[in-house]
Motif scaffolding. Sequence first.
Motif, PDB file in Angstrom:
ATOM      1  N   VAL A 353       0.850  -1.180   0.000  1.00 35.35           N
ATOM      2  CA  VAL A 353       0.000   0.000   0.000  1.00 35.35           C
ATOM      3  C   VAL A 353       0.891   1.237   0.000  1.00 35.35           C
ATOM      4  CG1 VAL A 353      -1.899  -1.179   1.134  1.00 35.35           C
ATOM      5  CG2 VAL A 353      -0.176  -0.003   2.513  1.00 35.35           C
ATOM      6  N   ASN A 354       0.352   2.339  -0.517  1.00 33.86           N
ATOM      7  CA  ASN A 354       1.157   3.552  -0.613  1.00 33.86           C
ATOM      8  C   ASN A 354       0.949   4.439   0.612  1.00 33.86           C
ATOM      9  OD1 ASN A 354      -1.362   4.645  -1.040  1.00 33.86           O
ATOM     10  ND2 ASN A 354      -1.065   5.029  -3.216  1.00 33.86           N
ATOM     11  N   ARG A 355       1.572   5.591   0.561  1.00 33.72           N
ATOM     12  CA  ARG A 355       1.541   6.521   1.691  1.00 33.72           C
ATOM     13  C   ARG A 355       0.119   6.958   2.031  1.00 33.72           C
ATOM     14  NH1 ARG A 355       5.725  11.546   2.008  1.00 33.72           N
ATOM     15  NH2 ARG A 355       4.974  12.539   3.928  1.00 33.72           N
ATOM     16  N   ARG A 356      -0.674   7.215   0.983  1.00 36.25           N
ATOM     17  CA  ARG A 356      -2.050   7.681   1.215  1.00 36.25           C
ATOM     18  C   ARG A 356      -2.866   6.609   1.940  1.00 36.25           C
ATOM     19  NH1 ARG A 356      -6.112  10.925  -1.111  1.00 36.25           N
ATOM     20  NH2 ARG A 356      -8.118   9.877  -1.296  1.00 36.25           N
ATOM     21  N   ARG A 357      -2.765   5.365   1.456  1.00 36.06           N
ATOM     22  CA  ARG A 357      -3.554   4.292   2.067  1.00 36.06           C
ATOM     23  C   ARG A 357      -3.076   4.006   3.491  1.00 36.06           C
ATOM     24  NH1 ARG A 357      -8.433   2.174   2.358  1.00 36.06           N
ATOM     25  NH2 ARG A 357      -8.377   0.000   3.026  1.00 36.06           N
ATOM     26  N   PHE A 358      -1.757   4.042   3.704  1.00 33.13           N
ATOM     27  CA  PHE A 358      -1.222   3.796   5.041  1.00 33.13           C
ATOM     28  C   PHE A 358      -1.732   4.838   6.028  1.00 33.13           C
ATOM     29  CE2 PHE A 358       1.971   4.124   8.400  1.00 33.13           C
ATOM     30  CZ  PHE A 358       2.137   2.792   8.760  1.00 33.13           C
ATOM     31  N   SER A 359      -1.793   6.096   5.599  1.00 37.99           N
ATOM     32  CA  SER A 359      -2.297   7.153   6.485  1.00 37.99           C
ATOM     33  C   SER A 359      -3.756   6.911   6.848  1.00 37.99           C
ATOM     34  CB  SER A 359      -2.123   8.517   5.822  1.00 37.99           C
ATOM     35  OG  SER A 359      -0.755   8.796   5.579  1.00 37.99           O
ATOM     36  N   LEU A 360      -4.544   6.437   5.884  1.00 38.92           N
ATOM     37  CA  LEU A 360      -5.955   6.151   6.164  1.00 38.92           C
ATOM     38  C   LEU A 360      -6.090   4.988   7.151  1.00 38.92           C
ATOM     39  CD1 LEU A 360      -7.486   6.478   2.579  1.00 38.92           C
ATOM     40  CD2 LEU A 360      -7.670   8.104   4.461  1.00 38.92           C
ATOM     41  N   VAL A 361      -5.288   3.934   6.957  1.00 39.68           N
ATOM     42  CA  VAL A 361      -5.339   2.788   7.870  1.00 39.68           C
ATOM     43  C   VAL A 361      -4.893   3.203   9.271  1.00 39.68           C
ATOM     44  CG1 VAL A 361      -4.385   0.506   8.344  1.00 39.68           C
ATOM     45  CG2 VAL A 361      -5.034   1.120   6.014  1.00 39.68           C
ATOM     46  N   LEU A 362      -3.841   4.030   9.334  1.00 37.35           N
ATOM     47  CA  LEU A 362      -3.381   4.507  10.635  1.00 37.35           C
ATOM     48  C   LEU A 362      -4.445   5.358  11.317  1.00 37.35           C
ATOM     49  CD1 LEU A 362      -1.242   4.839  12.798  1.00 37.35           C
ATOM     50  CD2 LEU A 362      -0.192   6.652  11.405  1.00 37.35           C
ATOM     51  N   ALA A 363      -5.151   6.175  10.539  1.00 34.85           N
ATOM     52  CA  ALA A 363      -6.233   6.975  11.119  1.00 34.85           C
ATOM     53  C   ALA A 363      -7.320   6.080  11.698  1.00 34.85           C
ATOM     54  CB  ALA A 363      -6.821   7.904  10.057  1.00 34.85           C
ATOM     55  N   GLY A 364      -7.617   4.968  11.000  1.00 32.87           N
ATOM     56  CA  GLY A 364      -8.603   4.035  11.541  1.00 32.87           C
ATOM     57  C   GLY A 364      -8.124   3.379  12.828  1.00 32.87           C
ATOM     58  N   ALA A 365      -6.818   3.027  12.879  1.00 30.27           N
ATOM     59  CA  ALA A 365      -6.278   2.422  14.096  1.00 30.27           C
ATOM     60  C   ALA A 365      -6.282   3.407  15.252  1.00 30.27           C
ATOM     61  CB  ALA A 365      -4.862   1.914  13.821  1.00 30.27           C
ATOM     62  N   VAL A 366      -5.973   4.689  14.968  1.00 29.85           N
ATOM     63  CA  VAL A 366      -5.993   5.708  16.022  1.00 29.85           C
ATOM     64  C   VAL A 366      -7.414   5.904  16.535  1.00 29.85           C
ATOM     65  CG1 VAL A 366      -5.668   8.178  16.456  1.00 29.85           C
ATOM     66  CG2 VAL A 366      -3.899   6.879  15.250  1.00 29.85           C
ATOM     67  N   ALA A 367      -8.384   5.956  15.627  1.00 24.99           N
ATOM     68  CA  ALA A 367      -9.776   6.112  16.054  1.00 24.99           C
ATOM     69  C   ALA A 367     -10.216   4.936  16.908  1.00 24.99           C
ATOM     70  CB  ALA A 367     -10.684   6.256  14.827  1.00 24.99           C
ATOM     71  N   GLU A 368      -9.772   3.725  16.544  1.00 20.06           N
ATOM     72  CA  GLU A 368     -10.110   2.550  17.344  1.00 20.06           C
ATOM     73  C   GLU A 368      -9.431   2.623  18.707  1.00 20.06           C
ATOM     74  OE1 GLU A 368     -11.852  -1.215  18.170  1.00 20.06           O
ATOM     75  OE2 GLU A 368     -12.264   0.361  16.679  1.00 20.06           O
ATOM     76  N   GLY A 369      -8.195   3.110  18.741  1.00 17.46           N
ATOM     77  CA  GLY A 369      -7.507   3.258  20.008  1.00 17.46           C
ATOM     78  C   GLY A 369      -8.164   4.276  20.918  1.00 17.46           C
ATOM     79  N   LEU A 370      -8.685   5.357  20.342  1.00 19.32           N
ATOM     80  CA  LEU A 370      -9.422   6.340  21.142  1.00 19.32           C
ATOM     81  C   LEU A 370     -10.679   5.732  21.738  1.00 19.32           C
ATOM     82  CD1 LEU A 370      -9.105   9.511  18.851  1.00 19.32           C
ATOM     83  CD2 LEU A 370      -7.940   9.107  21.036  1.00 19.32           C
TER      84      LEU A 370
END
Length: 524
Positions: A353-370
Motif C-alpha cells: 500500500v502507498n503513503r495515502r492508504r497507510f495514512s488512512l489505515v493509521l487513522a482508523g487504528a488511532v480512532a479505534e484506540g481512542l
Amino acid sequence: MIQRRGPGGVAAALRVVRGPLLLLVAALAAVAGAAHLLGPTGTAGRAVLGVAEVLVPAVAAARCLRLAARRAAPPQLRGTWGLLGCGLASWSLGQVVFAAMDLGGLDPSATTAADLPFLLWGLLACAAASSFLRLRSSGTLGARTVIDGALLGCCLLTVVVLLWLDGALPHLEERPLEFAFPLAFQVLDVAYLTATAMALLHGGPTRPLVLALAGGALVTAGDLLYFLALTTPGGFTTGGSADLCWLTGFGLFAVAADPRNPLPPPPPGGDEPARWGVGVPYVAFVPAAALVVHRLWSEPAREPLAALVVVIALVLLRQYLVVHDHRALLATAEEQRRALEVVAHVDPLTGLVNRRRFSLVLAGAVAEGLRTGGHVVVAFVDLDRFKEVNDTLGHAAGDELLRAVADRLASCVRSGDHAARWGGDEFAVLVPEDVPADAVARRLRAVVGAPFEVAGTALDVSASTGAVRSSPRRLREERLAAGAGAEVEDLVEALLARADALMYGEKRRSRAPSTAPPGPPAAP
C-alpha cells in the motif's frame, strides 16, 4: 449538425439548404402551374407531371451517385450514397414506364412487371438507410438497436394499417395480385423510415438525415395515397396529391445530396443512441397501442390482437435488455472502481500500500484506540546507502532491491499489521497492538539485514529504523494540555513525526564519525 457548434449554427445550416429549397419550391410551383393550365387529367397535363416525376428522381440519383464517386468521402458513406442513388435511378426508370402506360391509354394502376423498379427502389433505399445505421453504430447493430428498430417499425406499420389501410385490406383478398405490390411499398417505406430514424437517434440530427427522413415520409405519403386510390371505383389517376408528395419527397432527396451537406463520420458511443432518443420507441408504442385497443373495442379481430401481442413482446424484450445492460454497466463500473482504488492506494513498484492508504489505515487504528484505549506501534524503515546501489548496479537493480525488501516486510508482518512503501527507499509499518516498540524495530532490522541477491550480486543491506508505541488517548490528552490539535488527523501526524524523528536520529548516529580519544604516542 443542426447545430451544436455555436450560436450561429442553425442560421448557417439554414443558409446551406435555403437556396436549393427555394429552387425546389419554384420548380414544384412551375410544374403545378403548368399542369393546372393544361389540365392535370388531360394528356398534356399528365405528360408534364410524368416528365417531372421522371426528372426529379433522376436528378436526385445523379447527385447521390456523384457523392458516391467522390474519393475523399469514407468508403462506407460512398456505399450509402451509391445505394440511395441506384434506388432513385430505379424509381425514375419505373416512372418512365408508368408515364408511358398512362399516356398510351393503358391502366397504369394495374400491377405489372413495370412495378419492379419501384419495388427495387424501396429495397435499395432500405439498404442505404441500414448501411448508414450500421455506420453510426460503429459497424455492428447491437441487440437493443435491433429491438428498438423492430419496435419502432411495428408501431409505425400498425398505425399506418389501422389508421389508413384498415378499410382497404379486404380488397387484398379479392385482388391479391393487384394489391400485393402497393402493400409491399408500404412495408418497405416503413422499414426505410425506421432505419433512417434510428440512424438519426444514434448520432443526432444532421441536414442530410433530416432531409432524407422528410423525403422518405413524403414518398410514403404518396405511396399511401396511391394504395388508397386503388381501392376506389375509379382507381388511381395522375394529377392528385400523391404526385405532389412524390415530387416533393424526391426533391428533398436531391437537396440532401449536396456536397455541402456531408454525412458526418460516426460519433463516439458505439451502439448507444442519443440521450433524447432513448424514449422514442416507447413514445411510438403509445399511439399504436391506443389504436389497437380502440379497434379491438369496436370490433374484435385477430390481426389487431396479434399486432398488440407482438408490440408488447418487443417492449418487454427491450425492457429486459435495458435492465441487462444496466446491470452490466454497474458491474463494469464496480470493476473500474476497484481498479482505480488499486491505482490510488497501491504502490506500483512494490505492490505494498502507498503513503495515502497507510495514512488512512493509521487513522482508523488511532480512532479505534481512542474508542478502546488500546495502543498502536508505528515504525519507519529507511535503507542505508541505497544511492550506492543505484550508482554502482543501476536503477533497475535498485528497483529490484526495493521489491525484495517489500516482499520481506510483507512476509514478516502479521495478518492484522500493515506494511507500506512511504516513498523512495523508505517503508512504514503499523502494528495496531500493545507490543514493545524496540521489539518491532529489532525484528524489522533483522529482516532487512539478511543478505539480498540483486542482479546476480550478493548485497548486505542495513536499515535505520524508528518505532514509536503510543496510546491515542494519552497522546490526545498530552496535545490538549499543550494546546495543540487533538483530532484524529493531528494524532496521526504526531505519531508519524515521532517515528520519523527516531528513524532519522538512528541514521545520524550510524553516520557520525568516532569520537574516541587518540591513543598514547608511541615510544621512541
